[in-house]
Design an enzyme around this catalytic site. Structure first.
Site, short mmCIF file in Angstrom:
data_model
loop_
_atom_site.label_atom_id
_atom_site.label_comp_id
_atom_site.label_asym_id
_atom_site.label_seq_id
_atom_site.Cartn_x
_atom_site.Cartn_y
_atom_site.Cartn_z
N GLY A 15 0.84 -1.19 0.00
CA GLY A 15 0.00 0.00 0.00
C GLY A 15 0.87 1.24 0.00
O GLY A 15 2.10 1.16 -0.12
N PHE A 18 1.89 5.45 5.15
CA PHE A 18 0.88 5.77 6.16
C PHE A 18 -0.39 4.93 6.04
O PHE A 18 -1.43 5.31 6.55
CB PHE A 18 0.54 7.27 6.14
CG PHE A 18 1.74 8.16 6.27
CD1 PHE A 18 2.34 8.37 7.49
CD2 PHE A 18 2.27 8.77 5.15
CE1 PHE A 18 3.46 9.18 7.61
CE2 PHE A 18 3.40 9.58 5.25
CZ PHE A 18 4.00 9.79 6.49
N GLU A 89 9.84 -3.01 4.40
CA GLU A 89 10.38 -2.12 3.37
C GLU A 89 11.04 -2.91 2.24
O GLU A 89 12.14 -2.58 1.77
CB GLU A 89 11.36 -1.11 3.98
CG GLU A 89 10.77 -0.24 5.07
CD GLU A 89 9.71 0.74 4.58
OE1 GLU A 89 9.49 0.82 3.35
OE2 GLU A 89 9.11 1.44 5.41
N GLN A 91 10.54 -3.07 -0.80
CA GLN A 91 10.74 -2.41 -2.10
C GLN A 91 12.16 -1.90 -2.28
O GLN A 91 12.60 -1.65 -3.41
CB GLN A 91 9.75 -1.24 -2.26
CG GLN A 91 10.07 0.02 -1.48
CD GLN A 91 9.58 -0.03 -0.05
OE1 GLN A 91 8.92 -0.99 0.36
NE2 GLN A 91 9.85 1.01 0.73
#
Length: 205
Positions: A15, A18, A89, A91
């Site tokens: 997503g 936040f 994280e 990515q």
């Protein structure tokens, strides 16, 4: 050494910023630890916004994590006693992470990864789309647009309060001062090329 377990699978949590990705990762890890499972948590060394050795959500919850610069380093930290492998994280890792998580799941580990599915341009981010395709489970979370309050699936990068150009570097680790969640309508990327070769700066908002 190849350690085989009875079953393994891959879960992807993705997503915008936040949207609660790290929070959901932390929740799943804590549930596993409550069940007396051994969990190893990893993060890329580039992610040092809040801590060098912890996964930290934007609301302050955290887990101790092992920072690794290369996906293959993960193999050095697991054993036959490990049940669950969590990676935040994701990515920021190279495409090597795809083969690593495939191997881990094939060996019988439960693998949970969390990361941005789109970069600040609104384009697929690194290895995440492929991980989504090969996963047994995908959870796509949404934040709330800071402009209109609609569901936000995109991450707006701001430089001194101004939307960043399409040609800015993709990887720039930041927190609330440099990013905010936006919906499709309010996500702005100046200089982004359109199909006819023009930029989108002339488009009405």
């Amino acid at each position: 050494m190849y350690i085989m377990k009875q079953s393994g699978w891959l879960e992807v949590i993705c997503g915008s910023m936040f949207s609660g990705k790290s929070e959901e990762l932390i929740r799943r890890v804590r549930r596993a630890t409550f069940a007396k499972q051994e969990v190893k948590v990893f993060k890329p060394t580039i992610d040092n916004r809040y801590s060098d050795e912890a996964v930290v959500s934007h609301n302050g919850n955290s887990l101790i994590a092992i920072p690794v610069s290369s996906p293959k380093e993960i193999f050095e930290h697991i054993s036959e006693k490990t049940d669950v492998i969590a990676i935040d994280e994701v990515q920021f890792f190279s495409d090597d992470i795809i083969d690593v998580v495939q191997t881990l799941a094939d060996r019988g580990y439960r693998v949970i990864v969390a990361g941005l599915d789109q970069d600040f341009r609104g384009e697929p981010f690194g290895p995440v789309p492929t991980l989504m395709a090969i996963a047994e489970s995908v959870t796509k979370l949404q934040a709330v647009c800071t402009v209109c309050g609609s569901p936000a699936s995109r991450t707006q990068r701001l430089i001194n309060g101004v939307p960043a150009s399409y040609y800015d570097p993709v990887i720039l680790v930041g927190a609330s001062e440099s990013y905010e969640p936006r919906c499709r309508h309010h996500h702005e990327v100046p200089d982004k090329p359109t199909k006819n070769g023009q930029t989108n700066n002339h488009l009405a908002r």
